[in-house]
Design a protein around this motif. Structure first.
Motif, PDB file in Angstrom:
ATOM      1  N   LEU A   1       0.977  -1.182  -0.338  1.00 39.87           N
ATOM      2  CA  LEU A   1       0.044   0.022   0.018  1.00 39.87           C
ATOM      3  C   LEU A   1       1.318   0.896  -0.086  1.00 39.87           C
ATOM      4  O   LEU A   1       0.469   1.962  -0.861  1.00 39.87           O
ATOM      5  N   LEU A   2       1.677   1.032   0.756  1.00 37.70           N
ATOM      6  CA  LEU A   2       2.903   2.859   1.145  1.00 37.70           C
ATOM      7  C   LEU A   2       4.344   1.911   0.813  1.00 37.70           C
ATOM      8  O   LEU A   2       4.828   0.983   1.596  1.00 37.70           O
ATOM      9  N   ALA A   3       4.702   2.934   0.162  1.00 48.18           N
ATOM     10  CA  ALA A   3       6.093   2.054  -0.546  1.00 48.18           C
ATOM     11  C   ALA A   3       7.257   3.864   0.230  1.00 48.18           C
ATOM     12  O   ALA A   3       6.730   4.375  -0.719  1.00 48.18           O
ATOM     13  N   ILE A   4       7.752   3.009   1.017  1.00 48.06           N
ATOM     14  CA  ILE A   4       9.024   4.161   1.572  1.00 48.06           C
ATOM     15  C   ILE A   4      10.524   4.400   1.231  1.00 48.06           C
ATOM     16  O   ILE A   4      10.929   2.897   1.907  1.00 48.06           O
ATOM     17  N   ARG A   5      11.181   4.850   0.262  1.00 50.41           N
ATOM     18  CA  ARG A   5      12.390   5.347  -0.352  1.00 50.41           C
ATOM     19  C   ARG A   5      13.352   5.815   0.281  1.00 50.41           C
ATOM     20  O   ARG A   5      13.293   7.116  -0.280  1.00 50.41           O
ATOM     21  N   GLY A   6      14.211   5.629   0.319  1.00 47.41           N
ATOM     22  CA  GLY A   6      15.443   6.634   1.119  1.00 47.41           C
ATOM     23  C   GLY A   6      14.729   7.758   1.633  1.00 47.41           C
ATOM     24  O   GLY A   6      15.508   8.804   0.968  1.00 47.41           O
ATOM     25  N   ILE A   7      13.888   8.074   2.579  1.00 52.62           N
ATOM     26  CA  ILE A   7      14.041   9.317   3.053  1.00 52.62           C
ATOM     27  C   ILE A   7      14.874  10.091   3.568  1.00 52.62           C
ATOM     28  O   ILE A   7      15.127   9.408   4.649  1.00 52.62           O
TER      29      ILE A   7
ATOM     30  N   SER B   1      14.030   3.426   4.201  1.00 52.77           N
ATOM     31  CA  SER B   1      12.650   2.815   3.766  1.00 52.77           C
ATOM     32  C   SER B   1      12.010   1.400   4.183  1.00 52.77           C
ATOM     33  O   SER B   1      12.895   0.851   4.708  1.00 52.77           O
ATOM     34  N   PHE B   2      10.869   1.354   4.022  1.00 54.03           N
ATOM     35  CA  PHE B   2      10.025   0.337   4.138  1.00 54.03           C
ATOM     36  C   PHE B   2       8.536   0.254   3.510  1.00 54.03           C
ATOM     37  O   PHE B   2       8.478   1.734   2.967  1.00 54.03           O
ATOM     38  N   ASP B   3       8.052  -1.083   4.019  1.00 54.66           N
ATOM     39  CA  ASP B   3       6.764  -0.841   2.897  1.00 54.66           C
ATOM     40  C   ASP B   3       5.642  -1.157   4.039  1.00 54.66           C
ATOM     41  O   ASP B   3       5.916  -1.279   5.333  1.00 54.66           O
ATOM     42  N   VAL B   4       4.811  -1.057   3.900  1.00 58.56           N
ATOM     43  CA  VAL B   4       3.591  -1.107   4.943  1.00 58.56           C
ATOM     44  C   VAL B   4       2.249  -1.717   3.763  1.00 58.56           C
ATOM     45  O   VAL B   4       2.122  -1.116   3.068  1.00 58.56           O
TER      46      VAL B   4
ATOM     47  N   LEU C   1       6.321  18.311   6.427  1.00 58.53           N
ATOM     48  CA  LEU C   1       7.614  18.830   6.161  1.00 58.53           C
ATOM     49  C   LEU C   1       8.140  17.882   4.285  1.00 58.53           C
ATOM     50  O   LEU C   1       7.746  17.055   4.541  1.00 58.53           O
ATOM     51  N   ALA C   2       8.732  19.009   3.724  1.00 56.00           N
ATOM     52  CA  ALA C   2       9.560  18.397   2.777  1.00 56.00           C
ATOM     53  C   ALA C   2      10.503  17.383   2.462  1.00 56.00           C
ATOM     54  O   ALA C   2      11.383  17.992   3.450  1.00 56.00           O
ATOM     55  N   PRO C   3      10.477  16.205   2.383  1.00 56.69           N
ATOM     56  CA  PRO C   3      12.343  15.617   2.623  1.00 56.69           C
ATOM     57  C   PRO C   3      13.171  16.430   1.654  1.00 56.69           C
ATOM     58  O   PRO C   3      13.127  16.900   0.624  1.00 56.69           O
ATOM     59  N   ASP C   4      14.849  16.164   1.936  1.00 48.89           N
ATOM     60  CA  ASP C   4      15.795  16.510   1.663  1.00 48.89           C
ATOM     61  C   ASP C   4      15.335  15.328  -0.016  1.00 48.89           C
ATOM     62  O   ASP C   4      15.467  16.207  -0.690  1.00 48.89           O
ATOM     63  N   ARG C   5      15.233  14.110   0.376  1.00 48.70           N
ATOM     64  CA  ARG C   5      15.727  13.643  -1.113  1.00 48.70           C
ATOM     65  C   ARG C   5      14.738  12.024  -0.372  1.00 48.70           C
ATOM     66  O   ARG C   5      14.062  12.563   0.882  1.00 48.70           O
ATOM     67  N   GLY C   6      14.807  11.267  -0.849  1.00 44.76           N
ATOM     68  CA  GLY C   6      13.297  10.127  -1.012  1.00 44.76           C
ATOM     69  C   GLY C   6      11.821  10.488  -1.722  1.00 44.76           C
ATOM     70  O   GLY C   6      11.277  11.417  -2.143  1.00 44.76           O
ATOM     71  N   SER C   7      10.994   9.079  -1.320  1.00 48.14           N
ATOM     72  CA  SER C   7       9.723   9.099  -2.122  1.00 48.14           C
ATOM     73  C   SER C   7       9.568   8.540  -1.055  1.00 48.14           C
ATOM     74  O   SER C   7       9.719   7.582  -0.607  1.00 48.14           O
TER      75      SER C   7
ATOM     76  N   ARG D   1      18.907   7.401  14.745  1.00 48.57           N
ATOM     77  CA  ARG D   1      19.335   8.512  14.383  1.00 48.57           C
ATOM     78  C   ARG D   1      19.089   8.411  13.291  1.00 48.57           C
ATOM     79  O   ARG D   1      20.059   8.688  12.237  1.00 48.57           O
ATOM     80  N   GLY D   2      17.809   8.587  12.277  1.00 53.73           N
ATOM     81  CA  GLY D   2      17.945   8.590  11.302  1.00 53.73           C
ATOM     82  C   GLY D   2      17.532   7.189  10.303  1.00 53.73           C
ATOM     83  O   GLY D   2      17.706   7.493   9.167  1.00 53.73           O
ATOM     84  N   ARG D   3      18.071   5.528  11.544  1.00 53.50           N
ATOM     85  CA  ARG D   3      18.117   5.088   9.874  1.00 53.50           C
ATOM     86  C   ARG D   3      17.048   3.662  10.615  1.00 53.50           C
ATOM     87  O   ARG D   3      16.673   3.641  12.127  1.00 53.50           O
ATOM     88  N   VAL D   4      17.274   3.194   9.753  1.00 52.24           N
ATOM     89  CA  VAL D   4      15.472   2.177  10.244  1.00 52.24           C
ATOM     90  C   VAL D   4      17.121   0.620  10.400  1.00 52.24           C
ATOM     91  O   VAL D   4      18.292   0.294   9.328  1.00 52.24           O
ATOM     92  N   ILE D   5      17.378   0.331  11.892  1.00 49.77           N
ATOM     93  CA  ILE D   5      18.205  -0.343  11.981  1.00 49.77           C
ATOM     94  C   ILE D   5      17.662  -2.293  12.037  1.00 49.77           C
ATOM     95  O   ILE D   5      18.478  -3.160  12.000  1.00 49.77           O
TER      96      ILE D   5
END
Lengths: 588, 399, 256
Positions: C5-11, C25-28, C55-61, C222-226
């Motif tokens: 449903l939701l694909a988050i990539r490199g935000i 990045s992850f999916d729902v 908020l507008a991200p610097d990068r990612g989709s 710290r902003g990363r998926v661990i």
């Protein structure tokens, strides 16, 4: 500020114009104004800390009216030109240009005062506490500091500096009764352009505005695209143009921080749609008003028409201020646009049609200005509306060919069948009454709720899919249309229209009406408008010092009814009902 | 002997009392003006009116009826002024409507007078439009207009033969029309090689330093100004400081009126050509009588405003006497060509444009006993500075 | 695997020098309940604010069912079927409970600009039934400002559900509530989401709630998926344990 100049004049007159007498007089005048500031704060403004912030503005307006008349009574009507500063009466040649010595002194003095303020605020315990207290009053109190004296201190310093400025201005400008109004607007503009709370910003802003003004004068008339553009005439609104440009580019001023959500107090009482009883009462009132010509003399009808027009004007301002949460300091712009459009339209179409077309001009004005304004919030939004209003005012004031310039336009009378006082009163009643009823209907229609949703929580409104800016923009335009309708009714009732109908005092009148009546009520603006119009008429007719009386009346009302007259009545009614319920419960 | 004199002095009062006790309805003069907006001029104006009303009532009133003055503040706003005029006309039922100060208010009330077909005696507004471009059947104006007062200064200015003129003016109708009138008339008199540089300053908010500097940079040969009040004071100070007025003749409209001259005290700019009111220099019997009466009543000297206020009441009184009635239509008829005695001498309300021929004094500024005064003052009769009948016919709408 | 449903990539998003999100990045999946956990400052709220357009991200989709979300405004995202609740509740204080829901329903149906007909009767029944679903229908005439905190959270839920969302973004849905109330509220959320077929992406401090109601867990630091995966897998992940307590303790045992 004005008092500073007058006091300095008197004190220097008493001490003599020698160096000691002169500077002693200036300092003493500043101290005296500072003391007066504290007196005002402790007796008056502190009673209003719990009320909407704008109410303090209205109270200050009342005080200004009072002080103006007091100065007139004490010092007389004639302008008072003070002596020059001893030893600084001449000019020195710098780069071949004579520069007054006194100006040089001011150039040195200003950064010193600025630096002193900065040190006081950032390097002393007092400054720390002041900054803390503006953030969180209760927390500061918990630290064992009495915030009430802290605020008095701030007022003392503020008033002292204002008095000092007035006194220092004396060698350059005679003490005169118009000093206050010319200054107050400038001061507001400078603070907002710089960004609230930033001393550095204020200083830079003052510098920019000063330079722009001087440049405009220096450039003078320039031939541009085949026509002559007079930059000198721009000085009329230079500061407002600067403010508009700055606020459009930087919504929080040059050095300001994003403000809190709203300039209007966060009072979010439940708003209940008016029930059948309200509708019946309103209908009865309309019927009574319609029957008035049978009972009262013709002048009462003229005054009544004025009241109705101002009621519509106030309700239109309330529409964006109350449900919309957007305070406007320049609402007169739309009133004036409507009035001028009506005056111009009658030249090419029948009056009845002009009356309908004219508000559209105000609507278009609101469409353009609103697009910029709704991006901002709080005081910044209010000041941008003021900037646009002043720019509109200046345009009207200068455009002799179209608007008649400072004279305005005459010969704007209603059609013959409407020209009797009774007929025009009925027309005004029907149109203003109808428009008010429509606006109230909108408040409780989905659009009104959307507007209120955006005010209560912009974040939540956006999260449910409401376009926050579009809704505010539409609200702005609706209010502009209604104000324009009031303006065109006004033009036809007076037969003439002049730039003062879109000047700052007219905008202030509207604010006073809304706040006196009660911002959180529906009916408040109507009561406020009728009351203010009646007060202005009666006081000006029966007393010489009507301005002071009006100021005093406003102060008394503000102190007695911080939530507005209708707001207070509503609260009293609720309390009574509750007591009634309590008694019944006790009896049972 | 003394008691005899006082008896004679109080005789008129006795007559007035008789008239009053006879129960005669007073004649009401409805006056509206911007008392709180322009207090310096209008406080003196009000005193002038009070003096005139006193004198009339002491002399037995008008048509055997006492005169009552009803004074209202129009708050300086044309809209409010029209409402106040409505009140005076429809509630107070005044017999004569008069007053107003600023051009905008004057024009608005004049238009109201036209709409309601009521006589309006505009006392102070200087705008040329009120009798010419926007003139109407019902409105008459007392004071010499901007055009006329400028015309009074032009002969002296033209005599100097200066080529490059700097003009500084308050940026609203009065300043603009003064500037226009000056340019036109100078060009008409001084055929070739004249040029003008203009400096507009916001009314009441002149940035005197930069304006004076810009004027110095423009290197004019002479200066024409229509600044007044606080603007004038600021301009004079900065100009003196920076040497703008050195070797340059300066002309200033209204600069000799005590309202604007007195605040300058010993800094009054010596040598300026001005129009004004040198009450200390005028030695005509009518003026001496006015001066004595004014001083006796108020223990103060009269200002320009006092003369205007005094004369407007006397104009209304003269019209009522001439019409032998307070009927509106008859009064309007009486006003055309009406002759009135004023402290400045006899004036006449012209039938062709309803402008009175009241004039002003023209002279130069000097300092005497630490105060600014006008010297070599001459009375410029308004009749000599009015446009031709043909010009009026071309510019004034037919009634 | 079917389309998520939701694909988050490199935000990625930085505030000044601080990297709040560094390529997430992850999916729902549709109807899935995904919890985002992590210590304070891990970037959870920033991620939510990016996803709902504040908020507008610097990068990612971020793509919701084929539609890119980045660059859209909050209101546009809401109209695509994303409901949102806030860490600090945001409701309309000057309205009654029912009016709050009515306004949300109107907005979803594009009736915001109706100028003249009163709101009163519009969609009142639907609003009432939504309130009944979250269990506060008896409070519908009360001013929203006077509700107890738990009821306010429920009101927010009803408002968020008014748009029949495909995805619910819930930032700390149970913050500020007592433990028993938390469990009750979260159960309600789960049931209603399942009923409406909505996916739920939520952040939560209370690990009991997380492990009881999440199908999958995303751990941010710290902003990363661990770590990412089913609760049991995440619980066993040593890096997660380390981040959470600097020791080997079970994150679930931490008292939130």
């Amino acid at each position: 500020m004005m008092l500073g100049a007058y006091l300095a004049y008197s004190l220097i007159g008493r001490f003599g114009a020698g160096p000691l007498g002169y500077w002693g007089g200036v300092l003493l005048a500043a101290l005296a104004v500072g003391a007066l500031g504290v007196l005002l704060e402790r007796t008056l403004l502190r009673r209003l800390y719990g009320a909407p912030e704008l109410l303090q503005l209205i109270a200050t307006f009342g005080v200004v009216l009072l002080i103006k008349d007091a100065a007139l009574a004490v010092w007389g009507a004639e302008d008072l030109l003070g002596p020059r500063a001893p030893g600084l009466g001449g000019a020195i040649a710098i780069f071949g240009q004579p520069v007054p010595q006194y100006d040089l002194l001011l150039i040195v003095l200003a950064p010193i005062v600025l630096a002193a303020m900065w040190v006081a605020l950032s390097r002393t315990r007092w400054g720390l506490l002041v900054r803390a207290a503006t953030e969180d009053r209760e927390m500061t109190a918990a630290l064992g500091v009495n915030p009430s004296w802290l605020f008095s201190g701030v007022f003392f310093v503020g008033a002292l500096l204002a008095g000092l400025a007035g006194a220092l201005q004396l060698p350059r400008e005679p003490a005169n009764l118009n000093m206050d109004l010319t200054i107050i607007a400038d001061v507001f503009v400078v603070t907002v352009v710089g960004g609230l709370g930033s001393i550095r910003g204020a200083f830079v802003a003052a510098l920019i505005i000063g330079i722009v003004r001087a440049l405009c004068i220096g450039i003078g008339d320039v031939a541009l695209f085949g026509s002559v553009v007079s930059f000198a005439k721009l000085t009329l609104v230079a500061e407002f143009v600067v403010m508009a440009v700055v606020l459009v580019a930087r919504p929080w001023g040059l050095y300001g921080q994003p403000p809190g959500p709203s300039a209007i107090a966060e009072q979010r009482d439940l708003q209940v749609p008016p029930g059948r009883r309200f509708a019946i009462a309103a209908a009865l009132l309309m019927a009574a008003l319609a029957a008035a010509p049978l009972l009262v003399d013709e002048y009462a009808l003229v005054l009544g028409a004025d009241m109705l027009i101002f009621a519509l004007f106030a309700v239109s301002l309330h529409f964006i201020m109350g449900p919309g949460g957007m305070a406007s300091f320049g609402h007169a712009a739309y009133f004036g646009l409507g009035a001028y459009a009506a005056a111009l339209a009658t030249r090419s179409m029948p009056m009845e049609l002009a009356l309908i077309v004219a508000p559209l001009a105000a609507g278009i004005g609101a469409l353009v200005f609103g697009w910029f304004c709704v991006r901002l919030s709080g005081v910044y939004l209010a000041m941008l509306t003021l900037a646009f209003a002043q720019i509109t005012w200046a345009t009207v004031y200068q455009w002799d060919a179209l608007t008649g310039g400072s004279n305005g336009l005459v010969g704007v009378w209603p059609a013959v069948w409407l020209s009797s006082r009774v007929a025009y009163y009925w027309l005004t009643l029907a149109i203003a009454g109808g428009a008010i009823a429509l606006l109230w209907r909108v408040v409780f229609a989905p659009f009104g709720y959307a507007l209120r949703a955006v005010r209560d929580s912009p974040q939540r409104a956006a999260a449910i899919g409401i376009d926050v800016r579009a809704v505010r923009w539409a609200g702005f335009v609706l209010a502009g249309l209604a104000a324009g309708l009031a303006g065109s009714l006004y033009a036809f009732s007076k037969g003439s229209i002049s730039p003062d109908s879109l000047s700052i005092p007219r905008s202030i009148d509207a604010l006073v009406m809304v706040l006196l009546g009660g911002l959180q009520t529906l009916f408040g603006p109507v009561v406020g408008a009728a009351l203010l119009a009646w007060l202005q008429d009666t006081l000006a007719r029966h007393t010489e010092y009507w301005r002071a009386m009006l100021g005093a009346a406003i102060l008394v009302l503000v102190l007695l009814f911080p939530q507005g007259i209708v707001g207070a009545l509503g609260a009293a009614a609720r309390a009574l009902r509750q007591r009634g319920i309590g008694k019944r419960a006790a009896a049972a | 002997m003394k008691s005899m004199a006082s008896l004679i002095r109080y005789f008129p009062i006795a007559i007035a009392f008789c008239a009053l006790s006879a129960g005669a309805q007073p004649i009401k003069l409805g006056e509206l003006n911007s008392y709180k907006t322009f207090p310096a001029f209008l406080e003196a104006y009000k005193r002038g009116m009070e003096l005139a009303v006193d004198e009339i009532n002491r002399g037995g009133g008008l048509l055997g009826r006492p005169v009552e003055l009803i004074v209202r503040d129009d708050t300086g706003s044309p809209g409010d002024a029209v409402r106040v005029a409505e009140e005076l006309v429809s509630r107070e039922k005044v017999d004569v409507l008069m007053g107003t100060f600023s051009s905008a208010v004057g024009l608005a009330v004049a238009d109201f007078a036209k709409q309601r077909q009521r006589l309006f005696l505009a006392s102070e507004p200087l705008t040329d439009k009120i009798v010419w471009d926007n003139g109407n059947k019902y409105t008459f104006r007392l004071r010499p207009s901007t055009y006329m007062q400028t015309a009074m200064l032009v002969p002296e200015a033209a005599k100097l033969g200066k080529r490059r003129w700097a003009i500084v003016y308050p940026d609203y109708e009065y300043g603009k029309s003064a500037t226009e009138a000056f340019k036109q008339q100078m060009i008409a008199r001084q055929s070739s090689g004249i040029e003008f540089v203009e400096f507009a300053a916001p009314l009441g908010k002149i940035d005197a330093g930069p304006v004076v500097q810009a004027m110095i940079d423009a290197k004019p040969d002479a200066i024409f100004s229509s600044l007044f009040a606080a603007d004038l004071a600021k301009f004079v100070r900065e100009g003196e400081l920076r040497g703008l007025f050195r070797d340059r003749p300066v002309f200033d409209l209204l600069g000799g009126e005590p309202e604007y001259l007195d605040p300058l005290k010993d800094e009054a700019p010596v040598g300026w050509y001005v129009t004004g009111y040198p009450w200390y220099e005028i030695d005509t019997p009518v003026h001496r009588r006015f001066l004595d009466a004014y001083r006796a009543k108020f223990n103060d000297y009269p200002r320009q405003g006092s003369v205007v206020g005094y004369s407007v009441v006397n104009s209304a009184a003269a019209a009522i006497r001439k019409a032998r009635s307070t009927d509106n239509a008859k009064l309007i008829a009486a006003m055309a060509g009406l002759v009135v005695e004023t402290p400045f001498g006899t004036i006449r309300y012209r039938a062709i444009d309803h402008q009175s021929t009241m004039g002003a004094y023209v002279g130069r500024l000097a300092i005497k006993d630490g105060k600014g005064v006008m010297v070599d003052a001459k009375y410029a009769d308004g009749a000599d500075y009015l446009p031709s009948d043909d010009w009026v016919r071309a510019h004034r709408p037919a009634n | 695997m079917t389309q998520p449903l939701l694909a988050i990539r490199g935000i990625a998003k930085a505030f000044g020098g601080v990297q709040a999100l560094a390529g997430v990045s992850f999916d729902v999946g549709a109807g899935e309940r995904v919890a985002v956990i992590g210590p304070n400052g891990a970037g959870k709220t920033t991620l939510f604010n990016v996803l709902d357009g504040q908020l507008a991200p610097d990068r990612g989709s971020a793509v919701l069912a084929g539609r890119a979300l980045i660059g859209l405004s909050s209101q546009a995202i809401a109209r695509l079927g994303v409901g949102r609740t806030f860490q600090v509740t945001a409701t309309f204080a000057s309205m009654t409970v029912r009016e709050n829901v009515q306004v949300a329903l109107l907005a979803q149906r594009g009736q915001t600009y109706a100028l003249l007909s009163p709101l009163r009767a519009r969609l009142a029944d639907e609003a009432q039934s939504l309130l009944k679903q979250v269990g506060i229908d008896s409070l519908s005439e009360r001013a929203a400002a006077t509700l107890a905190y738990g009821d306010l959270k429920r009101l927010e839920l009803a408002v968020a559900l008014a748009g029949t969302p495909r995805l619910l973004l819930m930032d700390e849905p149970t913050a500020g509530l007592a433990p028993p109330e938390r469990a009750r509220l979260m159960r309600q959320v789960s049931d209603l989401a399942r009923l409406a077929g909505s996916a739920v992406l939520f952040t939560e401090h209370d690990m009991d709630v997380v492990f009881a109601h999440a199908d999958r867990i995303v751990v941010l630091n710290r902003g990363r998926v661990i770590a990412i995966g089913a609760p049991s897998a995440v619980r066993a992940n040593p890096e997660v344990r380390n981040v959470y307590l600097g020791s080997g303790r079970d994150p679930e045992a931490r008292d939130a």
